[in-house]
Design a protein around this motif. Structure first.
Motif, PDB file in Angstrom:
ATOM      1  N   VAL A  28      34.624  -3.633  16.475  1.00 46.98           N
ATOM      2  CA  VAL A  28      33.952  -3.961  15.211  1.00 46.98           C
ATOM      3  C   VAL A  28      32.445  -3.760  15.339  1.00 46.98           C
ATOM      4  O   VAL A  28      31.775  -3.361  14.390  1.00 46.98           O
ATOM      5  N   SER A  29      31.916  -4.049  16.517  1.00 46.44           N
ATOM      6  CA  SER A  29      30.467  -4.014  16.667  1.00 46.44           C
ATOM      7  C   SER A  29      30.071  -3.814  18.117  1.00 46.44           C
ATOM      8  O   SER A  29      30.755  -4.281  19.027  1.00 46.44           O
ATOM      9  N   ASP A  30      28.933  -3.155  18.313  1.00 49.02           N
ATOM     10  CA  ASP A  30      28.377  -3.046  19.672  1.00 49.02           C
ATOM     11  C   ASP A  30      27.363  -4.162  19.959  1.00 49.02           C
ATOM     12  O   ASP A  30      26.737  -4.192  20.999  1.00 49.02           O
ATOM     13  N   TRP A  31      27.202  -5.056  19.007  1.00 48.29           N
ATOM     14  CA  TRP A  31      26.314  -6.223  19.162  1.00 48.29           C
ATOM     15  C   TRP A  31      24.849  -5.825  19.381  1.00 48.29           C
ATOM     16  O   TRP A  31      24.073  -6.602  19.938  1.00 48.29           O
ATOM     17  N   SER A  32      24.478  -4.629  18.923  1.00 49.62           N
ATOM     18  CA  SER A  32      23.094  -4.194  19.151  1.00 49.62           C
ATOM     19  C   SER A  32      22.097  -4.993  18.311  1.00 49.62           C
ATOM     20  O   SER A  32      20.895  -4.890  18.493  1.00 49.62           O
ATOM     21  N   PHE A  33      22.635  -5.821  17.405  1.00 49.11           N
ATOM     22  CA  PHE A  33      21.737  -6.682  16.617  1.00 49.11           C
ATOM     23  C   PHE A  33      21.171  -7.837  17.450  1.00 49.11           C
ATOM     24  O   PHE A  33      20.246  -8.516  17.032  1.00 49.11           O
ATOM     25  N   VAL A  34      21.733  -8.052  18.634  1.00 48.79           N
ATOM     26  CA  VAL A  34      21.173  -9.080  19.522  1.00 48.79           C
ATOM     27  C   VAL A  34      20.031  -8.452  20.315  1.00 48.79           C
ATOM     28  O   VAL A  34      20.254  -7.558  21.130  1.00 48.79           O
ATOM     29  N   ARG A  35      18.808  -8.892  20.042  1.00 44.17           N
ATOM     30  CA  ARG A  35      17.657  -8.289  20.716  1.00 44.17           C
ATOM     31  C   ARG A  35      17.314  -9.058  21.991  1.00 44.17           C
ATOM     32  O   ARG A  35      17.633 -10.253  22.110  1.00 44.17           O
ATOM     33  N   PRO A  36      16.651  -8.377  22.921  1.00 46.89           N
ATOM     34  CA  PRO A  36      16.251  -9.065  24.152  1.00 46.89           C
ATOM     35  C   PRO A  36      15.469 -10.330  23.793  1.00 46.89           C
ATOM     36  O   PRO A  36      14.583 -10.292  22.937  1.00 46.89           O
ATOM     37  N   GLY A  37      15.805 -11.418  24.412  1.00 48.63           N
ATOM     38  CA  GLY A  37      15.088 -12.674  24.153  1.00 48.63           C
ATOM     39  C   GLY A  37      15.757 -13.544  23.106  1.00 48.63           C
ATOM     40  O   GLY A  37      15.482 -14.747  23.037  1.00 48.63           O
ATOM     41  N   ASP A  38      16.640 -12.972  22.290  1.00 40.83           N
ATOM     42  CA  ASP A  38      17.270 -13.781  21.235  1.00 40.83           C
ATOM     43  C   ASP A  38      18.068 -14.948  21.806  1.00 40.83           C
ATOM     44  O   ASP A  38      18.018 -16.072  21.286  1.00 40.83           O
ATOM     45  N   GLU A  39      18.835 -14.668  22.852  1.00 37.76           N
ATOM     46  CA  GLU A  39      19.698 -15.730  23.386  1.00 37.76           C
ATOM     47  C   GLU A  39      18.862 -16.881  23.953  1.00 37.76           C
ATOM     48  O   GLU A  39      19.235 -18.049  23.830  1.00 37.76           O
ATOM     49  N   ALA A  40      17.704 -16.543  24.502  1.00 35.91           N
ATOM     50  CA  ALA A  40      16.800 -17.599  24.987  1.00 35.91           C
ATOM     51  C   ALA A  40      16.235 -18.387  23.804  1.00 35.91           C
ATOM     52  O   ALA A  40      16.063 -19.615  23.881  1.00 35.91           O
ATOM     53  N   THR A  41      15.955 -17.701  22.711  1.00 37.00           N
ATOM     54  CA  THR A  41      15.427 -18.388  21.522  1.00 37.00           C
ATOM     55  C   THR A  41      16.470 -19.355  20.960  1.00 37.00           C
ATOM     56  O   THR A  41      16.143 -20.473  20.534  1.00 37.00           O
ATOM     57  N   ILE A  42      17.720 -18.925  20.957  1.00 37.46           N
ATOM     58  CA  ILE A  42      18.787 -19.779  20.418  1.00 37.46           C
ATOM     59  C   ILE A  42      18.984 -21.006  21.300  1.00 37.46           C
ATOM     60  O   ILE A  42      19.301 -22.095  20.824  1.00 37.46           O
ATOM     61  N   HIS A  43      18.767 -20.801  22.592  1.00 34.29           N
ATOM     62  CA  HIS A  43      19.025 -21.860  23.582  1.00 34.29           C
ATOM     63  C   HIS A  43      17.874 -22.863  23.637  1.00 34.29           C
ATOM     64  O   HIS A  43      17.128 -22.930  24.612  1.00 34.29           O
ATOM     65  N   GLN A  44      17.712 -23.639  22.582  1.00 39.11           N
ATOM     66  CA  GLN A  44      16.682 -24.679  22.549  1.00 39.11           C
ATOM     67  C   GLN A  44      17.284 -25.989  23.015  1.00 39.11           C
ATOM     68  O   GLN A  44      18.460 -26.264  22.763  1.00 39.11           O
ATOM     69  N   GLU A  45      16.457 -26.786  23.645  1.00 38.09           N
ATOM     70  CA  GLU A  45      16.924 -28.114  23.995  1.00 38.09           C
ATOM     71  C   GLU A  45      17.186 -28.885  22.695  1.00 38.09           C
ATOM     72  O   GLU A  45      16.360 -28.884  21.792  1.00 38.09           O
ATOM     73  N   ILE A  46      18.347 -29.494  22.601  1.00 43.10           N
ATOM     74  CA  ILE A  46      18.626 -30.322  21.426  1.00 43.10           C
ATOM     75  C   ILE A  46      18.869 -31.760  21.878  1.00 43.10           C
ATOM     76  O   ILE A  46      19.274 -32.006  23.011  1.00 43.10           O
ATOM     77  N   ASP A  47      18.607 -32.692  20.953  1.00 38.84           N
ATOM     78  CA  ASP A  47      18.753 -34.114  21.286  1.00 38.84           C
ATOM     79  C   ASP A  47      20.144 -34.621  20.961  1.00 38.84           C
ATOM     80  O   ASP A  47      20.588 -35.619  21.504  1.00 38.84           O
ATOM     81  N   PHE A  48      20.782 -33.960  19.992  1.00 36.71           N
ATOM     82  CA  PHE A  48      22.143 -34.384  19.667  1.00 36.71           C
ATOM     83  C   PHE A  48      22.950 -33.197  19.158  1.00 36.71           C
ATOM     84  O   PHE A  48      22.406 -32.201  18.691  1.00 36.71           O
ATOM     85  N   LEU A  49      24.249 -33.342  19.314  1.00 37.29           N
ATOM     86  CA  LEU A  49      25.176 -32.367  18.768  1.00 37.29           C
ATOM     87  C   LEU A  49      26.047 -33.099  17.752  1.00 37.29           C
ATOM     88  O   LEU A  49      26.672 -34.116  18.073  1.00 37.29           O
ATOM     89  N   GLY A  50      26.022 -32.619  16.519  1.00 38.92           N
ATOM     90  CA  GLY A  50      26.868 -33.187  15.481  1.00 38.92           C
ATOM     91  C   GLY A  50      28.184 -32.430  15.444  1.00 38.92           C
ATOM     92  O   GLY A  50      28.200 -31.196  15.493  1.00 38.92           O
ATOM     93  N   LEU A  51      29.272 -33.166  15.403  1.00 43.00           N
ATOM     94  CA  LEU A  51      30.598 -32.543  15.361  1.00 43.00           C
ATOM     95  C   LEU A  51      31.301 -32.950  14.079  1.00 43.00           C
ATOM     96  O   LEU A  51      31.337 -34.131  13.724  1.00 43.00           O
ATOM     97  N   ASN A  52      31.839 -31.960  13.369  1.00 44.62           N
ATOM     98  CA  ASN A  52      32.636 -32.222  12.169  1.00 44.62           C
ATOM     99  C   ASN A  52      34.090 -31.933  12.507  1.00 44.62           C
ATOM    100  O   ASN A  52      34.398 -30.865  13.041  1.00 44.62           O
ATOM    101  N   TYR A  53      34.944 -32.866  12.232  1.00 41.28           N
ATOM    102  CA  TYR A  53      36.363 -32.683  12.581  1.00 41.28           C
ATOM    103  C   TYR A  53      37.272 -33.156  11.460  1.00 41.28           C
ATOM    104  O   TYR A  53      37.068 -34.237  10.902  1.00 41.28           O
ATOM    105  N   TYR A  54      38.283 -32.336  11.174  1.00 40.00           N
ATOM    106  CA  TYR A  54      39.286 -32.710  10.167  1.00 40.00           C
ATOM    107  C   TYR A  54      40.724 -32.592  10.687  1.00 40.00           C
ATOM    108  O   TYR A  54      41.527 -33.487  10.481  1.00 40.00           O
ATOM    109  N   THR A  55      41.013 -31.449  11.347  1.00 42.74           N
ATOM    110  CA  THR A  55      42.403 -31.169  11.738  1.00 42.74           C
ATOM    111  C   THR A  55      42.416 -30.110  12.834  1.00 42.74           C
ATOM    112  O   THR A  55      41.476 -29.316  12.932  1.00 42.74           O
TER     113      THR A  55
END
Ligand code: GBH
Length: 472
Positions: free
Chosen positions: A274-301
């Motif tokens: 479907v894709s070669d994932w070339s839309f992911v630029r160098p450094g993007d994954e580091a940008t996404i990987h921010q320290e977070i204080d909490f993770l919210g989880l939504n669950y139904y089934t």
């Protein structure tokens, strides 16, 4: 019959309820608000059940004081709501509209006056239509615009709000919005599913950075995900592989870059045609990987999957409406099966064990990150009786079962800090319009009158005791 012993929750546990802007606010054309993709979608014939729209919804924009009073009477300690981007920044670009910000400021002040902790979600699916017109989430620019919007809202509310989530369920925005098309903007473009998922991840990363730059140090920043609880139908290797594929698409495509700094290799392989994932630029994954204080989880089934078996399948049913298009890019042939057990009005099986599993998964995967259940709840056909009261014992049983499941995870070490029932009010249930009722408070959509259901009283008593009673 054995009775469940009462279960105490940790001190300071937040007992809250949740809503989202498009689902409750209404006032779609007031005070400078411009259309979001959900206005456009809902006004497109055939997209939403019975042609329902969020034009008026619960009219919360005008009745917010009454809604705060309701929460206060019920003794709910926290309220999770989302901000309508196009109310605050009408074209998704440029200067903010003061009246839009004022609405949320008043709301927050009203909550604080009653001792209710506000939790802001910046994005619960209502992208300004202007940003969709320039390409929407499959375009990288949308992530940059989101960061700007995050900064605007952070600056406006940062002195009063301590809990912040960037996105709600990016899975739905990308897979349902650009894949199956049962959500706005209703596109069916396999590669756009992956691009939009990436740009939502990027929006999260850039958004966390923007919030950190304007919020006080004690602000808690996170995100709400709806990770799938994917179960293979059997232990056969082909079924295990189907579960792995769907877990990658549903969950790890978001949680891996956010928590661990990179996309899973198996996901890239599964979607290679479907894709070669070339839309992911160098450094993007580091940008996404921010320290977070909490993770919210939504669950139904939970979700039960198998390898193709040739049996009749639940084609394209994403639990939000049926589409002829599959959102499972690269794994379209995986089969989905109804989970066993009692069902809610959405047709979703009631299975609290999935919630314990989910909490323990992220307890292990993200040690040190506080967990919240940012949504959990059920739709039932609740109707007022002759006296006007609304009795919903099924919802009480659902909540009791799922709170028991949360407590189990806490007993096993998960750092769960709070629970937000979905939802405070019956509201606009996306593609299902007003036909599905998730509220603990009943809304008459003719008169807009609010009536707490018996589940609201039950939930209030649990919150007051900070303890789960045995189910009578
Ligand atoms: C949440 O979405 C929303 O945040 C909230 O606004 C909404 O009102 C509430 O739940 C109730 O629907 O078949 O594997 O594609 C939940 C949406 C529904 C998304 C079930 C995943 C099944 C996944 N989820 N769906 S799949």
């Amino acid at each position: 019959m054995t009775q469940n012993p009462p279960r105490a929750f940790p001190a300071d546990f937040l007992w809250g309820s949740a809503t989202a802007s498009y689902q409750i606010e209404g006032a779609a054309r007031e005070d400078g608000r411009t259309p979001s993709i959900w206005d456009t979608f809902a006004h497109t014939p055939g997209k939403v059940f019975a042609g329902d729209t969020g034009d008026v919804a619960c009219d919360h924009y005008h009745r917010w004081r009454e809604d705060i009073d309701l929460m206060s009477e019920l003794g709910l300690g926290a309220y999770r709501f989302s901000v309508s981007w196009s109310r605050v920044q009408p074209t998704g670009r440029g200067p903010a509209v003061q009246r839009g910000l004022d609405f949320y400021r008043q709301l927050v002040d009203g909550l604080l006056e009653k001792g209710i902790t506000p939790v802001v979600t910046l994005y619960h699916w209502d992208l300004p239509q202007d940003l969709e017109d320039t390409g929407g989430w499959p375009e990288r620019e949308t992530a940059e615009r989101f960061a700007e919007y995050a900064r605007i809202v952070g600056e406006a509310l940062g002195d009063r709000v301590k809990l912040w989530a960037t996105l709600n369920e990016p899975f739905c925005s990308s897979f349902l919005g650009y894949g199956s098309g049962v959500h706005a903007p209703g596109r069916h473009e396999p590669e756009a599913v992956l691009k939009s998922a990436h740009h939502l991840n990027l929006a999260h990363g850039l958004g966390v950075q923007a919030l950190r730059s304007v919020l006080p140090r004690d602000a808690q920043i996170g995100v709400s995900l709806n990770p799938g609880v994917i179960r293979p139908r059997t232990d056969a290797p082909a079924d295990l592989d189907a579960a792995r594929r769907i877990d990658a698409l549903h969950t790890r495509i978001f949680s891996d870059p956010m928590l661990h700094g990179g996309y899973p290799a198996d996901l890239r392989e599964d979607t290679a045609r479907v894709s070669d994932w070339s839309f992911v630029r160098p450094g993007d994954e580091a940008t996404i990987h921010q320290e977070i204080d909490f993770l919210g989880l939504n669950y139904y089934t939970p979700t039960i999957v198998s390898a193709p078996s040739g049996e009749e399948r639940v084609a394209g049913n994403d639990g939000h409406g049926v589409s002829e298009y599959s959102q499972w890019v690269g794994s379209e042939d995986v089969e989905f099966h109804p989970a066993p057990g009692e069902r809610t009005d959405m047709g979703w099986a009631v299975d609290p064990t999935g919630l314990t599993d989910l909490l323990l998964r992220f307890h292990r995967e993200a040690p040190g990150v506080a967990l919240y259940i940012t949504e959990n709840g059920a739709a039932f056909e609740d109707k007022p009786d002759a006296s006007g009261a609304v009795h919903d014992p099924e919802r009480i049983a659902y909540l009791h079962g799922h709170l028991t499941a949360v407590h189990k995870a806490i007993e096993q070490g998960a750092d769960v800090r709070g629970y937000y029932v979905w939802s405070l009010l019956d509201n606009f249930e996306w593609a299902y319009g007003y036909s599905k009722r998730f509220g603990v408070v009943h809304v008459d959509f003719e008169t807009l009158e609010r009536t707490p259901k018996s589940s609201a009283r039950w939930y209030a008593s649990v919150a007051a005791a900070n303890e789960l009673p045995a189910l009578a």
